[in-house]
Design an enzyme around this catalytic site. Structure first.
Site, PDB file in Angstrom:
ATOM      1  N   TYR A 166      60.326  14.284  34.569  1.00 48.45           N
ATOM      2  CA  TYR A 166      59.581  13.892  35.786  1.00 48.45           C
ATOM      3  C   TYR A 166      59.152  15.126  36.588  1.00 48.45           C
ATOM      4  O   TYR A 166      58.010  15.213  37.058  1.00 48.45           O
ATOM      5  CB  TYR A 166      60.490  12.981  36.612  1.00 48.45           C
ATOM      6  CG  TYR A 166      59.889  12.426  37.888  1.00 48.45           C
ATOM      7  CD1 TYR A 166      58.987  11.359  37.866  1.00 48.45           C
ATOM      8  CD2 TYR A 166      60.260  12.937  39.129  1.00 48.45           C
ATOM      9  CE1 TYR A 166      58.469  10.835  39.044  1.00 48.45           C
ATOM     10  CE2 TYR A 166      59.749  12.418  40.305  1.00 48.45           C
ATOM     11  CZ  TYR A 166      58.859  11.367  40.262  1.00 48.45           C
ATOM     12  OH  TYR A 166      58.341  10.853  41.439  1.00 48.45           O
ATOM     13  N   LYS A 170      55.418  16.384  37.544  1.00 47.36           N
ATOM     14  CA  LYS A 170      54.963  16.534  38.927  1.00 47.36           C
ATOM     15  C   LYS A 170      54.545  17.984  39.216  1.00 47.36           C
ATOM     16  O   LYS A 170      53.588  18.213  39.968  1.00 47.36           O
ATOM     17  CB  LYS A 170      56.050  16.072  39.897  1.00 47.36           C
ATOM     18  CG  LYS A 170      56.323  14.561  39.837  1.00 47.36           C
ATOM     19  CD  LYS A 170      55.085  13.740  40.139  1.00 47.36           C
ATOM     20  CE  LYS A 170      55.385  12.254  40.266  1.00 47.36           C
ATOM     21  NZ  LYS A 170      54.184  11.434  40.510  1.00 47.36           N
TER      22      LYS A 170
HETATM   23  P1  NAP Z   1      57.111   2.182  42.242  1.00 44.65           P
HETATM   24  O1  NAP Z   1      57.533   1.407  43.449  1.00 44.65           O
HETATM   25  O2  NAP Z   1      57.999   2.192  41.048  1.00 44.65           O
HETATM   26  O3  NAP Z   1      55.635   1.682  41.821  1.00 44.65           O
HETATM   27  C1  NAP Z   1      55.029   2.279  40.713  1.00 44.65           C
HETATM   28  C2  NAP Z   1      53.607   1.773  40.577  1.00 44.65           C
HETATM   29  O4  NAP Z   1      53.032   2.385  39.412  1.00 44.65           O
HETATM   30  C3  NAP Z   1      53.507   0.278  40.358  1.00 44.65           C
HETATM   31  O5  NAP Z   1      52.308  -0.183  40.926  1.00 44.65           O
HETATM   32  C4  NAP Z   1      53.444   0.164  38.844  1.00 44.65           C
HETATM   33  O6  NAP Z   1      52.828  -1.033  38.363  1.00 44.65           O
HETATM   34  C5  NAP Z   1      52.601   1.372  38.512  1.00 44.65           C
HETATM   35  N1  NAP Z   1      52.750   1.846  37.145  1.00 44.65           N
HETATM   36  C6  NAP Z   1      53.883   2.132  36.488  1.00 44.65           C
HETATM   37  N2  NAP Z   1      53.595   2.538  35.228  1.00 44.65           N
HETATM   38  C7  NAP Z   1      52.251   2.504  35.111  1.00 44.65           C
HETATM   39  C8  NAP Z   1      51.355   2.774  34.063  1.00 44.65           C
HETATM   40  N3  NAP Z   1      51.766   3.166  32.860  1.00 44.65           N
HETATM   41  N4  NAP Z   1      50.028   2.604  34.287  1.00 44.65           N
HETATM   42  C9  NAP Z   1      49.587   2.188  35.496  1.00 44.65           C
HETATM   43  N5  NAP Z   1      50.392   1.910  36.530  1.00 44.65           N
HETATM   44  C10 NAP Z   1      51.699   2.055  36.332  1.00 44.65           C
HETATM   45  O7  NAP Z   1      56.881   3.709  42.598  1.00 44.65           O
HETATM   46  P2  NAP Z   1      56.672   4.430  44.017  1.00 44.65           P
HETATM   47  O8  NAP Z   1      57.995   4.845  44.512  1.00 44.65           O
HETATM   48  O9  NAP Z   1      55.771   3.637  44.876  1.00 44.65           O
HETATM   49  O10 NAP Z   1      55.948   5.762  43.518  1.00 44.65           O
HETATM   50  C11 NAP Z   1      54.526   5.926  43.543  1.00 44.65           C
HETATM   51  C12 NAP Z   1      54.202   7.362  43.205  1.00 44.65           C
HETATM   52  O11 NAP Z   1      54.843   8.217  44.152  1.00 44.65           O
HETATM   53  C13 NAP Z   1      54.706   7.795  41.830  1.00 44.65           C
HETATM   54  O12 NAP Z   1      53.801   8.699  41.242  1.00 44.65           O
HETATM   55  C14 NAP Z   1      56.001   8.506  42.153  1.00 44.65           C
HETATM   56  O13 NAP Z   1      56.340   9.436  41.164  1.00 44.65           O
HETATM   57  C15 NAP Z   1      55.640   9.168  43.462  1.00 44.65           C
HETATM   58  N6  NAP Z   1      56.788   9.532  44.291  1.00 44.65           N
HETATM   59  C16 NAP Z   1      57.679   8.594  44.720  1.00 44.65           C
HETATM   60  C17 NAP Z   1      58.743   8.984  45.511  1.00 44.65           C
HETATM   61  C18 NAP Z   1      59.759   8.001  46.033  1.00 44.65           C
HETATM   62  O14 NAP Z   1      60.758   8.452  46.623  1.00 44.65           O
HETATM   63  N7  NAP Z   1      59.575   6.692  45.882  1.00 44.65           N
HETATM   64  C19 NAP Z   1      58.904  10.326  45.854  1.00 44.65           C
HETATM   65  C20 NAP Z   1      57.973  11.252  45.401  1.00 44.65           C
HETATM   66  C21 NAP Z   1      56.919  10.846  44.628  1.00 44.65           C
HETATM   67  P3  NAP Z   1      53.710  -2.397  38.135  1.00 44.65           P
HETATM   68  O15 NAP Z   1      53.917  -3.001  39.503  1.00 44.65           O
HETATM   69  O16 NAP Z   1      52.861  -3.276  37.292  1.00 44.65           O
HETATM   70  O17 NAP Z   1      54.975  -1.993  37.493  1.00 44.65           O
END
Ligand code: NAP
Length: 258
Positions: A166, A170
């Protein structure tokens, strides 16, 4: 291929600037989709496997007077991404903004990490952003304007034990951002990254209480971030106010990494 879901308002409206948010069905992507709709964009949002969550986001946007439609699209499938742009975006929508938000984790310590877990995380988080950016750039280059915003992570800046795949993705996304910014500037397309810290979503919901408490302790603002904290940074970068900002990484992390 992509599957269109129902929408409660006319879509697409070719004259209205459009924003494509990958992974816009839940969590940070949902907040971004809602916020860009609030700011006047019609929103194309994609999801991987949970149509009900995507439809909920579309309905919320429609209820607030916005326009959105959801599409099933695995961004790790390059051919499907190219088909999606050809069939749903090109010639039909005024693509102004791409937010590469879709992301997954498959954590594990280095010595036990399987090749397939490394490859899968890179394919979705990094190659997916690359392929979407390539397709969007073809359209935006013709328009001589556009915004590409990549959702990176604080761990891509500082590293994190147990997340070699990951973090590599990133950190790669930050390099992709800087290179694309230089390449696309001549076409008036800006490319930036937003690097969230620890944000309250499904991705972090499974953290054990002890781990969560230690993370919060390490955050100067002493709280996890909210999806809306990230969405407002994206909305700024998508706005006219950010016209002269490109190749940057905007940290939204409560001060945990400066
Ligand atoms: P999340 O709640 O797990 O949601 C992930 C989203 O991505 C969902 O809409 C999911 O669709 C979609 N997805 C997963 N695999 C996919 C694929 N192969 N093709 C297209 N869409 C896909 O994640 P989040 O926490 O909101 O994170 C969003 C972004 O922010 C990510 O890039 C993550 O790495 C980044 N981020 C998150 C955090 C954190 O603390 N949460 C911190 C830093 C960065 P489904 O609903 O259909 O599964």
């Amino acid at each position: 291929m992509s599957t269109a879901q129902s929408t409660l308002s006319p879509f697409p409206a070719p004259e209205t600037p459009a924003a494509l948010v990958t992974g816009g069905s839940r969590g940070i992507g949902r907040a971004i989709a809602r916020t860009l709709a609030r700011d006047g964009f019609q929103v194309f949002l994609t999801y991987a496997s949970r149509p009900a969550e995507a439809e909920k986001t579309v309905a919320e946007i429609a209820a607030a007077g916005g326009r959105a439609r959801a599409f099933a699209l695995n961004v790790g499938d390059s051919a499907a991404v190219a088909d999606f742009f050809a069939e749903e975006i090109k010639g039909k929508a005024n693509l102004a903004v791409l937010v590469n938000n879709a992301g997954i984790t498959k954590d594990g310590f280095l010595v036990r990490m399987k090749d397939e877990d490394f490859d899968r995380v890179l394919a979705v988080n990094l190659r997916g952003a690359f392929v979407c950016s390539r397709e969007a750039a073809k359209i935006m280059s013709r328009n001589r304007s556009g915004r590409i915003i990549n959702i990176a992570s604080v761990v891509g800046q500082m590293g994190n034990a147990g997340q070699a795949n990951y973090v590599a993705a990133k950190a790669g996304l930050i390099g992709l951002t800087k290179s694309c910014a230089k390449e696309l500037a001549a076409r008036s397309i800006t490319v930036n990254a937003v690097a969230p810290g620890f944000i309250e979503t499904d991705m972090t919901a499974a953290l054990p209480d002890e781990t969560r408490a230690s993370y919060v302790e390490s955050i100067p603002l002493k709280r996890m971030g909210l999806p809306q904290d990230v969405a407002e940074a994206v909305a700024f970068l998508a706005s006219d106010k950010a016209a002269y900002i490109t190749g940057q990484v905007l940290a939204v992390n409560g001060g945990m990494y400066c």
